[in-house]
Write a protein that holds these residues in place. Structure first.
Motif, short mmCIF file in Angstrom:
data_model
loop_
_atom_site.label_atom_id
_atom_site.label_comp_id
_atom_site.label_asym_id
_atom_site.label_seq_id
_atom_site.Cartn_x
_atom_site.Cartn_y
_atom_site.Cartn_z
N LYS A 1 0.83 -1.21 0.00
CA LYS A 1 0.00 0.00 0.00
C LYS A 1 0.87 1.27 0.00
O LYS A 1 0.56 2.23 -0.70
CB LYS A 1 -0.93 0.04 1.22
CG LYS A 1 -2.04 -0.96 1.25
CD LYS A 1 -3.20 -0.62 0.35
CE LYS A 1 -4.02 0.55 0.81
NZ LYS A 1 -5.04 0.95 -0.19
N VAL A 2 1.94 1.26 0.78
CA VAL A 2 2.84 2.41 0.85
C VAL A 2 3.47 2.66 -0.52
O VAL A 2 3.53 3.80 -1.00
CB VAL A 2 3.93 2.21 1.93
CG1 VAL A 2 5.01 3.28 1.84
CG2 VAL A 2 3.31 2.20 3.33
N ILE A 3 3.90 1.60 -1.17
CA ILE A 3 4.51 1.73 -2.51
C ILE A 3 3.48 2.25 -3.51
O ILE A 3 3.79 3.11 -4.33
CB ILE A 3 5.13 0.39 -2.96
CG1 ILE A 3 6.35 0.07 -2.08
CG2 ILE A 3 5.50 0.42 -4.43
CD1 ILE A 3 6.88 -1.35 -2.23
N GLU A 4 2.24 1.75 -3.41
CA GLU A 4 1.17 2.24 -4.29
C GLU A 4 0.99 3.75 -4.11
O GLU A 4 0.89 4.50 -5.08
CB GLU A 4 -0.14 1.51 -3.94
CG GLU A 4 -1.35 1.99 -4.70
CD GLU A 4 -2.67 1.41 -4.17
OE1 GLU A 4 -3.72 1.84 -4.66
OE2 GLU A 4 -2.65 0.54 -3.27
N TYR A 5 0.98 4.21 -2.85
CA TYR A 5 0.84 5.63 -2.55
C TYR A 5 2.01 6.42 -3.16
O TYR A 5 1.80 7.44 -3.82
CB TYR A 5 0.79 5.84 -1.03
CG TYR A 5 0.80 7.29 -0.63
CD1 TYR A 5 -0.38 8.01 -0.53
CD2 TYR A 5 2.00 7.95 -0.36
CE1 TYR A 5 -0.38 9.36 -0.19
CE2 TYR A 5 2.01 9.29 -0.01
CZ TYR A 5 0.83 9.99 0.08
OH TYR A 5 0.84 11.32 0.42
N CYS A 6 3.22 5.95 -2.93
CA CYS A 6 4.41 6.66 -3.41
C CYS A 6 4.45 6.70 -4.94
O CYS A 6 4.77 7.75 -5.53
CB CYS A 6 5.68 6.01 -2.87
SG CYS A 6 5.88 6.23 -1.08
N LYS A 7 4.12 5.59 -5.58
CA LYS A 7 4.12 5.55 -7.05
C LYS A 7 3.10 6.54 -7.61
O LYS A 7 3.38 7.27 -8.55
CB LYS A 7 3.81 4.15 -7.57
CG LYS A 7 4.98 3.20 -7.52
CD LYS A 7 4.59 1.84 -8.11
CE LYS A 7 5.78 0.95 -8.27
NZ LYS A 7 5.40 -0.37 -8.81
N TYR A 8 1.90 6.54 -7.03
CA TYR A 8 0.87 7.45 -7.52
C TYR A 8 1.32 8.90 -7.38
O TYR A 8 1.22 9.69 -8.31
CB TYR A 8 -0.47 7.25 -6.79
CG TYR A 8 -1.45 8.33 -7.20
CD1 TYR A 8 -2.16 8.23 -8.39
CD2 TYR A 8 -1.61 9.48 -6.43
CE1 TYR A 8 -3.02 9.24 -8.81
CE2 TYR A 8 -2.46 10.50 -6.84
CZ TYR A 8 -3.17 10.38 -8.02
OH TYR A 8 -3.99 11.40 -8.44
N HIS A 9 1.82 9.24 -6.19
CA HIS A 9 2.21 10.64 -5.95
C HIS A 9 3.43 11.05 -6.76
O HIS A 9 3.54 12.22 -7.16
CB HIS A 9 2.35 10.93 -4.46
CG HIS A 9 1.02 11.16 -3.83
ND1 HIS A 9 0.42 12.40 -3.81
CD2 HIS A 9 0.12 10.32 -3.27
CE1 HIS A 9 -0.76 12.31 -3.24
NE2 HIS A 9 -0.97 11.04 -2.91
N HIS A 10 4.30 10.13 -7.03
CA HIS A 10 5.45 10.43 -7.91
C HIS A 10 4.94 10.72 -9.33
O HIS A 10 5.32 11.72 -9.94
CB HIS A 10 6.43 9.25 -7.92
CG HIS A 10 7.59 9.47 -8.83
ND1 HIS A 10 8.60 10.35 -8.55
CD2 HIS A 10 7.88 8.94 -10.04
CE1 HIS A 10 9.47 10.35 -9.55
NE2 HIS A 10 9.05 9.50 -10.47
N ARG A 11 4.06 9.86 -9.81
CA ARG A 11 3.47 10.06 -11.15
C ARG A 11 2.67 11.35 -11.19
O ARG A 11 2.78 12.13 -12.14
CB ARG A 11 2.60 8.87 -11.53
CG ARG A 11 2.03 8.95 -12.96
CD ARG A 11 1.20 7.73 -13.34
NE ARG A 11 -0.02 7.59 -12.58
CZ ARG A 11 -1.14 8.30 -12.81
NH1 ARG A 11 -1.18 9.20 -13.75
NH2 ARG A 11 -2.22 8.09 -12.08
N ALA A 12 1.89 11.61 -10.15
CA ALA A 12 1.07 12.83 -10.10
C ALA A 12 1.94 14.08 -10.17
O ALA A 12 1.58 15.06 -10.84
CB ALA A 12 0.24 12.83 -8.81
#
Length: 126
Positions: free
Chosen positions: A27-38
């Motif tokens: 879940k943490v990685i999902e959050y970080c990936k999304y925010h990096h892409r965003a």
């Protein structure tokens, strides 16, 4: 060797994260990936807020484990998001309602509870 897609190299040795279980780490990685892409794509704030709101629609155990992981891994934006989610849940509730909502046992004696209420009466003044 670089991973396909220009990502960083995988570390030669595993990095132990004893305080974070794999389900939460995903879940943490999902959050970080999304925010990096965003950030890369300069997504609008309201779009990120909608995603964040959906991201924290999890059971209490997962939410509290995300708080612990964000703190342990020093991911301030995730820590802020998860703590705000809990704060929003308790805002405007009485101590008894909070105990019920989060299944917290009241271990105060009636006398101790009265003393705490007296000491913190200023909190109730609105």
């Amino acid at each position: 060797p670089k991973k396909k897609g220009g990502g960083a190299r995988a570390p030669a040795t595993p990095v132990p994260l004893p305080m974070v279980d794999s389900k939460i780490l995903i879940k943490v990685i999902e959050y970080c990936k999304y925010h990096h892409r965003a950030e890369q794509e300069s997504l609008p704030e309201d779009e990120k807020n909608v995603w964040d709101k959906d991201f924290v629609k999890v059971d209490d155990e997962t939410l509290f484990n995300l708080i612990l992981a964000a703190n342990y891994l020093d991911i301030k934006s995730l820590l802020d998001l998860t703590c705000k989610t809990v704060a929003d849940e308790i805002k405007g509730k009485t101590p008894e309602e909070i105990r019920i909502r989060f299944n917290i046992k009241n271990d105060f004696t009636p006398e101790e509870e009265e003393e705490v209420k007296r000491e913190n009466a200023w909190c109730e003044e609105r």
